[in-house]
Write a protein that holds these residues in place. Structure first.
Motif, PDB file in Angstrom:
ATOM      1  N   PRO A 115       1.125  62.509  73.852  1.00 14.74           N
ATOM      2  CA  PRO A 115       1.131  61.074  74.186  1.00 14.74           C
ATOM      3  C   PRO A 115       2.090  60.747  75.331  1.00 14.74           C
ATOM      4  CG  PRO A 115       1.145  61.356  71.826  1.00 14.74           C
ATOM      5  CD  PRO A 115       1.359  62.724  72.425  1.00 14.74           C
ATOM      6  N   TRP A 116       3.209  61.432  75.381  1.00  9.02           N
ATOM      7  CA  TRP A 116       4.140  61.238  76.499  1.00  9.02           C
ATOM      8  C   TRP A 116       3.474  61.666  77.809  1.00  9.02           C
ATOM      9  CZ3 TRP A 116       5.908  65.317  79.514  1.00  9.02           C
ATOM     10  CH2 TRP A 116       6.837  64.957  80.490  1.00  9.02           C
ATOM     11  N   LEU A 117       2.773  62.789  77.789  1.00 10.92           N
ATOM     12  CA  LEU A 117       2.087  63.264  78.996  1.00 10.92           C
ATOM     13  C   LEU A 117       1.012  62.267  79.427  1.00 10.92           C
ATOM     14  CD1 LEU A 117       1.704  65.479  81.089  1.00 10.92           C
ATOM     15  CD2 LEU A 117       0.155  66.612  79.494  1.00 10.92           C
ATOM     16  N   ALA A 118       0.294  61.698  78.472  1.00 11.21           N
ATOM     17  CA  ALA A 118      -0.736  60.709  78.807  1.00 11.21           C
ATOM     18  C   ALA A 118      -0.110  59.502  79.479  1.00 11.21           C
ATOM     19  CB  ALA A 118      -1.493  60.285  77.543  1.00 11.21           C
ATOM     20  N   ARG A 119       1.020  59.026  78.952  1.00 16.45           N
ATOM     21  CA  ARG A 119       1.704  57.875  79.542  1.00 16.45           C
ATOM     22  C   ARG A 119       2.216  58.214  80.943  1.00 16.45           C
ATOM     23  NH1 ARG A 119       4.068  53.034  77.752  1.00 16.45           N
ATOM     24  NH2 ARG A 119       2.289  53.042  76.383  1.00 16.45           N
ATOM     25  N   LEU A 120       2.750  59.407  81.115  1.00 15.04           N
ATOM     26  CA  LEU A 120       3.214  59.845  82.430  1.00 15.04           C
ATOM     27  C   LEU A 120       2.063  59.842  83.435  1.00 15.04           C
ATOM     28  CD1 LEU A 120       5.342  61.115  84.341  1.00 15.04           C
ATOM     29  CD2 LEU A 120       4.588  63.350  83.468  1.00 15.04           C
ATOM     30  N   ALA A 121       0.910  60.360  83.024  1.00 12.37           N
ATOM     31  CA  ALA A 121      -0.243  60.415  83.925  1.00 12.37           C
ATOM     32  C   ALA A 121      -0.741  59.021  84.279  1.00 12.37           C
ATOM     33  CB  ALA A 121      -1.357  61.236  83.289  1.00 12.37           C
ATOM     34  N   GLU A 122      -0.617  58.079  83.335  1.00 11.79           N
ATOM     35  CA  GLU A 122      -1.021  56.704  83.626  1.00 11.79           C
ATOM     36  C   GLU A 122      -0.068  56.049  84.621  1.00 11.79           C
ATOM     37  OE1 GLU A 122      -1.113  54.709  79.877  1.00 11.79           O
ATOM     38  OE2 GLU A 122      -2.844  55.864  79.173  1.00 11.79           O
ATOM     39  N   ARG A 123       1.218  56.251  84.394  1.00 10.37           N
ATOM     40  CA  ARG A 123       2.226  55.589  85.238  1.00 10.37           C
ATOM     41  C   ARG A 123       2.476  56.293  86.550  1.00 10.37           C
ATOM     42  NH1 ARG A 123       6.768  53.258  81.098  1.00 10.37           N
ATOM     43  NH2 ARG A 123       5.367  51.800  80.070  1.00 10.37           N
ATOM     44  N   ARG A 124       2.324  57.596  86.582  1.00 12.67           N
ATOM     45  CA  ARG A 124       2.576  58.387  87.788  1.00 12.67           C
ATOM     46  C   ARG A 124       1.416  59.342  88.016  1.00 12.67           C
ATOM     47  NH1 ARG A 124       8.238  58.106  89.413  1.00 12.67           N
ATOM     48  NH2 ARG A 124       7.342  59.131  91.211  1.00 12.67           N
ATOM     49  N   PRO A 125       0.234  58.854  88.367  1.00 19.06           N
ATOM     50  CA  PRO A 125      -0.940  59.726  88.504  1.00 19.06           C
ATOM     51  C   PRO A 125      -0.740  60.851  89.512  1.00 19.06           C
ATOM     52  CG  PRO A 125      -1.409  57.502  89.295  1.00 19.06           C
ATOM     53  CD  PRO A 125      -0.059  57.461  88.677  1.00 19.06           C
ATOM     54  N   GLU A 126       0.162  60.645  90.459  1.00 20.92           N
ATOM     55  CA  GLU A 126       0.409  61.707  91.437  1.00 20.92           C
ATOM     56  C   GLU A 126       1.008  62.954  90.780  1.00 20.92           C
ATOM     57  OE1 GLU A 126       4.050  59.051  91.371  1.00 20.92           O
ATOM     58  OE2 GLU A 126       1.899  58.735  91.357  1.00 20.92           O
ATOM     59  N   ALA A 127       1.665  62.774  89.627  1.00 25.28           N
ATOM     60  CA  ALA A 127       2.235  63.933  88.932  1.00 25.28           C
ATOM     61  C   ALA A 127       1.133  64.871  88.436  1.00 25.28           C
ATOM     62  CB  ALA A 127       3.092  63.469  87.756  1.00 25.28           C
ATOM     63  N   ALA A 128       0.013  64.312  88.026  1.00 25.55           N
ATOM     64  CA  ALA A 128      -1.098  65.132  87.562  1.00 25.55           C
ATOM     65  C   ALA A 128      -1.855  65.788  88.709  1.00 25.55           C
ATOM     66  CB  ALA A 128      -2.068  64.290  86.730  1.00 25.55           C
ATOM     67  N   ARG A 129      -1.599  65.336  89.908  1.00 24.27           N
ATOM     68  CA  ARG A 129      -2.215  65.942  91.086  1.00 24.27           C
ATOM     69  C   ARG A 129      -1.301  66.998  91.697  1.00 24.27           C
ATOM     70  NH1 ARG A 129      -3.678  60.486  91.884  1.00 24.27           N
ATOM     71  NH2 ARG A 129      -2.072  60.186  93.445  1.00 24.27           N
ATOM     72  N   GLY A 130      -0.138  67.173  91.093  1.00 27.26           N
ATOM     73  CA  GLY A 130       0.775  68.214  91.572  1.00 27.26           C
ATOM     74  C   GLY A 130       1.654  67.784  92.722  1.00 27.26           C
ATOM     75  N   SER A 131       1.771  66.473  92.964  1.00 29.44           N
ATOM     76  CA  SER A 131       2.575  66.032  94.123  1.00 29.44           C
ATOM     77  C   SER A 131       3.439  64.840  93.778  1.00 29.44           C
ATOM     78  CB  SER A 131       1.638  65.674  95.277  1.00 29.44           C
ATOM     79  OG  SER A 131       0.772  64.619  94.887  1.00 29.44           O
TER      80      SER A 131
END
Length: 142
Positions: free
Chosen positions: A124-140
């Protein structure tokens, strides 16, 4: 499909389960307690503390005294030596060694179910991170 997509999909599903559980915390915790008691009632620890007869939180408090690491050390050492069904019915997958800042390093038994629970807590923390900082899931992420 990006490399993160399967993990993020699992993260969002777990986040939904987590949020649903937060809407009924008492029931969620009581359900978890009952599942743990049933799963471990035939262990040495479960037998000693009458897990089979525990029907709620008050009975658990009466039957299972609070103790520190030293209260578990002998059982943990036997488990590390190969004994089974001492503290948990599930086989111990590994032992985590603590940093030992307060009273020396401690060996903590870890089961596959605990590893899965940790994953469920992190997703759930990772999901929230991806919502708030989508660039993190893109590797940048900046």
């Amino acid at each position: 499909m990006g490399d993160w997509d399967p993990l993020l999909r699992a993260a969002h599903e777990e986040a939904e389960r987590f949020l649903a559980a937060t809407r009924r915390p008492r029931e969620t915790q009581l359900d978890l307690l009952q599942r743990l008691l049933v799963a471990n009632r035939d262990t040495e620890f479960g037998d000693e503390h009458a897990f089979a007869g525990i029907d709620g939180i008050d009975a658990y408090r009466r039957n299972v005294p609070i103790r520190d690491y030293e209260g578990f050390r002998e059982r943990i050492d036997r488990t590390a030596g190969g004994a089974s069904s001492v503290l948990t019915a599930e086989p111990v997958a590994a032992f985590e060694i603590t940093g030992g800042t307060s009273s020396g390093a401690k060996r903590i038994p870890v089961t596959a179910r605990q590893i899965a629970a940790f994953r469920s807590a992190v997703l759930p923390w990772l999901a929230r991170l991806a919502e708030r900082r989508p660039e993190a899931a893109r590797g940048s992420a900046p």
